[in-house]
Motif scaffolding. Structure first.
Motif, PDB file in Angstrom:
ATOM      1  N   ASP A   1       3.205 -10.118   0.518  1.00  0.00           N
ATOM      2  CA  ASP A   1       3.766  -9.568  -0.719  1.00  0.00           C
ATOM      3  C   ASP A   1       2.804  -8.557  -1.329  1.00  0.00           C
ATOM      4  O   ASP A   1       3.227  -7.474  -1.784  1.00  0.00           O
ATOM      5  CB  ASP A   1       4.069 -10.677  -1.727  1.00  0.00           C
ATOM      6  N   LYS A   2       1.518  -8.890  -1.311  1.00  0.00           N
ATOM      7  CA  LYS A   2       0.522  -7.971  -1.866  1.00  0.00           C
ATOM      8  C   LYS A   2       0.479  -6.683  -1.054  1.00  0.00           C
ATOM      9  O   LYS A   2       0.394  -5.583  -1.610  1.00  0.00           O
ATOM     10  CB  LYS A   2      -0.866  -8.618  -1.897  1.00  0.00           C
ATOM     11  N   ARG A   3       0.591  -6.792   0.283  1.00  0.00           N
ATOM     12  CA  ARG A   3       0.589  -5.607   1.139  1.00  0.00           C
ATOM     13  C   ARG A   3       1.820  -4.751   0.873  1.00  0.00           C
ATOM     14  O   ARG A   3       1.738  -3.519   0.783  1.00  0.00           O
ATOM     15  CB  ARG A   3       0.572  -6.005   2.614  1.00  0.00           C
ATOM     16  N   PHE A   4       2.994  -5.423   0.747  1.00  0.00           N
ATOM     17  CA  PHE A   4       4.212  -4.668   0.452  1.00  0.00           C
ATOM     18  C   PHE A   4       4.109  -3.974  -0.900  1.00  0.00           C
ATOM     19  O   PHE A   4       4.569  -2.831  -1.043  1.00  0.00           O
ATOM     20  CB  PHE A   4       5.457  -5.562   0.512  1.00  0.00           C
ATOM     21  N   GLU A   5       3.534  -4.651  -1.857  1.00  0.00           N
ATOM     22  CA  GLU A   5       3.364  -4.021  -3.183  1.00  0.00           C
ATOM     23  C   GLU A   5       2.444  -2.800  -3.071  1.00  0.00           C
ATOM     24  O   GLU A   5       2.716  -1.744  -3.670  1.00  0.00           O
ATOM     25  CB  GLU A   5       2.798  -5.028  -4.189  1.00  0.00           C
ATOM     26  N   ALA A   6       1.348  -2.937  -2.293  1.00  0.00           N
ATOM     27  CA  ALA A   6       0.429  -1.799  -2.113  1.00  0.00           C
ATOM     28  C   ALA A   6       1.149  -0.661  -1.396  1.00  0.00           C
ATOM     29  O   ALA A   6       1.008   0.523  -1.772  1.00  0.00           O
ATOM     30  CB  ALA A   6      -0.805  -2.242  -1.331  1.00  0.00           C
ATOM     31  N   LEU A   7       1.956  -0.983  -0.355  1.00  0.00           N
ATOM     32  CA  LEU A   7       2.712   0.037   0.350  1.00  0.00           C
ATOM     33  C   LEU A   7       3.717   0.711  -0.572  1.00  0.00           C
ATOM     34  O   LEU A   7       3.903   1.942  -0.523  1.00  0.00           O
ATOM     35  CB  LEU A   7       3.452  -0.580   1.554  1.00  0.00           C
ATOM     36  N   GLU A   8       4.370  -0.111  -1.383  1.00  0.00           N
ATOM     37  CA  GLU A   8       5.352   0.450  -2.309  1.00  0.00           C
ATOM     38  C   GLU A   8       4.671   1.417  -3.283  1.00  0.00           C
ATOM     39  O   GLU A   8       5.197   2.499  -3.562  1.00  0.00           O
ATOM     40  CB  GLU A   8       6.040  -0.695  -3.071  1.00  0.00           C
ATOM     41  N   ARG A   9       3.488   1.023  -3.768  1.00  0.00           N
ATOM     42  CA  ARG A   9       2.757   1.935  -4.664  1.00  0.00           C
ATOM     43  C   ARG A   9       2.379   3.229  -3.941  1.00  0.00           C
ATOM     44  O   ARG A   9       2.506   4.327  -4.480  1.00  0.00           O
ATOM     45  CB  ARG A   9       1.497   1.252  -5.207  1.00  0.00           C
ATOM     46  N   ARG A  10       1.979   3.128  -2.662  1.00  0.00           N
ATOM     47  CA  ARG A  10       1.635   4.310  -1.893  1.00  0.00           C
ATOM     48  C   ARG A  10       2.859   5.190  -1.696  1.00  0.00           C
ATOM     49  O   ARG A  10       2.780   6.429  -1.847  1.00  0.00           O
ATOM     50  CB  ARG A  10       1.086   3.927  -0.518  1.00  0.00           C
TER      51      ARG A  10
ATOM     52  N   PHE B   1       6.726  19.977  -3.837  1.00  0.00           N
ATOM     53  CA  PHE B   1       7.873  20.850  -3.649  1.00  0.00           C
ATOM     54  C   PHE B   1       8.203  21.599  -4.940  1.00  0.00           C
ATOM     55  O   PHE B   1       8.559  22.769  -4.906  1.00  0.00           O
ATOM     56  CB  PHE B   1       9.102  20.060  -3.156  1.00  0.00           C
ATOM     57  N   SER B   2       8.075  20.877  -6.045  1.00  0.00           N
ATOM     58  CA  SER B   2       8.343  21.546  -7.326  1.00  0.00           C
ATOM     59  C   SER B   2       7.331  22.666  -7.530  1.00  0.00           C
ATOM     60  O   SER B   2       7.683  23.785  -7.967  1.00  0.00           O
ATOM     61  CB  SER B   2       8.253  20.580  -8.499  1.00  0.00           C
TER      62      SER B   2
ATOM     63  N   GLN C   1       5.869   9.829  -2.846  1.00  0.00           N
ATOM     64  CA  GLN C   1       7.138  10.405  -3.283  1.00  0.00           C
ATOM     65  C   GLN C   1       6.897  11.353  -4.459  1.00  0.00           C
ATOM     66  O   GLN C   1       7.406  12.475  -4.478  1.00  0.00           O
ATOM     67  CB  GLN C   1       8.095   9.270  -3.676  1.00  0.00           C
ATOM     68  N   TRP C   2       6.109  10.913  -5.394  1.00  0.00           N
ATOM     69  CA  TRP C   2       5.809  11.773  -6.526  1.00  0.00           C
ATOM     70  C   TRP C   2       4.995  12.977  -6.094  1.00  0.00           C
ATOM     71  O   TRP C   2       5.195  14.092  -6.588  1.00  0.00           O
ATOM     72  CB  TRP C   2       5.071  11.003  -7.637  1.00  0.00           C
ATOM     73  N   LEU C   3       4.099  12.751  -5.189  1.00  0.00           N
ATOM     74  CA  LEU C   3       3.275  13.852  -4.699  1.00  0.00           C
ATOM     75  C   LEU C   3       4.145  14.898  -4.009  1.00  0.00           C
ATOM     76  O   LEU C   3       3.975  16.103  -4.222  1.00  0.00           O
ATOM     77  CB  LEU C   3       2.196  13.313  -3.745  1.00  0.00           C
ATOM     78  N   ILE C   4       5.110  14.442  -3.174  1.00  0.00           N
ATOM     79  CA  ILE C   4       6.012  15.365  -2.483  1.00  0.00           C
ATOM     80  C   ILE C   4       6.871  16.090  -3.505  1.00  0.00           C
ATOM     81  O   ILE C   4       7.048  17.319  -3.425  1.00  0.00           O
ATOM     82  CB  ILE C   4       6.867  14.604  -1.440  1.00  0.00           C
TER      83      ILE C   4
END
Length: 160
Positions: A124-133, A145-146, A138-141
Motif C-alpha cells: 500500500d505504501k509503495r502504491f501510494e508512493a507510485l501514485e504520488r509520482r 505541454f502548457s 502528470q502535473w509535470l507533463i
C-alpha cells in the motif's frame, strides 16, 4: 370239678388251639408290623440324614465354586476397568497432543497472516508512493505541454 380224660383234653385243646393261635398270630402280626414300620422309619430317617449331609456338602461345594467365580469375575472386571483407564489416558494424551498441534498451527497461521498484513501495508505504501509520482509526472507533463504551447504560441506571434 369235672375231670377230663386225656383224649378229651386233646380234643378241647385242638379245638381251641386254632383260635388261640390265630389271635396270637394277629397280635404278633401287629407287633411285627409295628417293628417293621419302626425299622422303615429308622431307615427313612437315616436316609434323610444322609441326604441332608450330602446336600450340605454339595451346597458347600457350590458356595466355594460361586466364591471362586465371583473372585474371577471381579478380577476380570478390574482388568477391564484398568484397560479402560489406560485407553482413556491414552486418548487424553492424544487429544492433548492434537490440541498442542492445533495451537501451534494457529500460532503459525497467525504469524503468516501478520507477515502478509505487513506485506500488504508495505505494498500500500509503495502504491501510494507510485501514485504520488504519477500525479507529479502528470502535473509535470501538463505544465510542460502548457509551457510548450505557450512558447509555441508566443513564437508564433513574435514571428508573424
Amino acid at each position: 370239678m369235672q375231670e377230663f380224660s386225656e383224649e378229651q383234653l386233646k380234643q378241647i385243646i385242638l379245638s381251641l388251639l386254632p383260635e388261640v393261635l390265630s389271635q396270637y398270630l394277629q397280635e404278633k402280626e401287629k407287633e411285627l408290623k409295628a417293628i417293621s414300620l419302626l425299622e422303615r422309619l429308622i431307615r427313612v430317617e437315616e436316609e434323610l440324614k444322609a441326604l441332608r449331609e450330602e446336600m450340605k456338602v454339595r451346597f458347600e461345594a457350590n458356595d466355594k465354586r460361586f466364591e471362586s467365580l465371583l473372585r474371577e469375575m471381579n478380577a476380570r472386571f478390574e482388568a477391564v476397568l484398568a484397560e479402560q483407564r489406560a485407553l482413556r489416558e491414552e486418548m487424553n494424551a492424544r487429544f492433548e497432543a492434537i490440541d498442542n498441534r492445533f495451537e501451534a498451527l494457529q500460532r503459525e497461521m497467525n504469524a503468516r497472516f501478520e507477515a502478509m498484513d505487513k506485506r500488504f501495508e508495505a505494498m500500500d505504501k509503495r502504491f501510494e508512493a507510485l501514485e504520488r509520482r504519477f500525479n507529479f509526472m502528470q502535473w509535470l507533463i501538463v505544465v510542460g505541454f502548457s509551457f510548450l504551447a505557450i512558447l509555441i504560441t508566443l513564437f508564433g506571434f513574435l514571428k508573424g
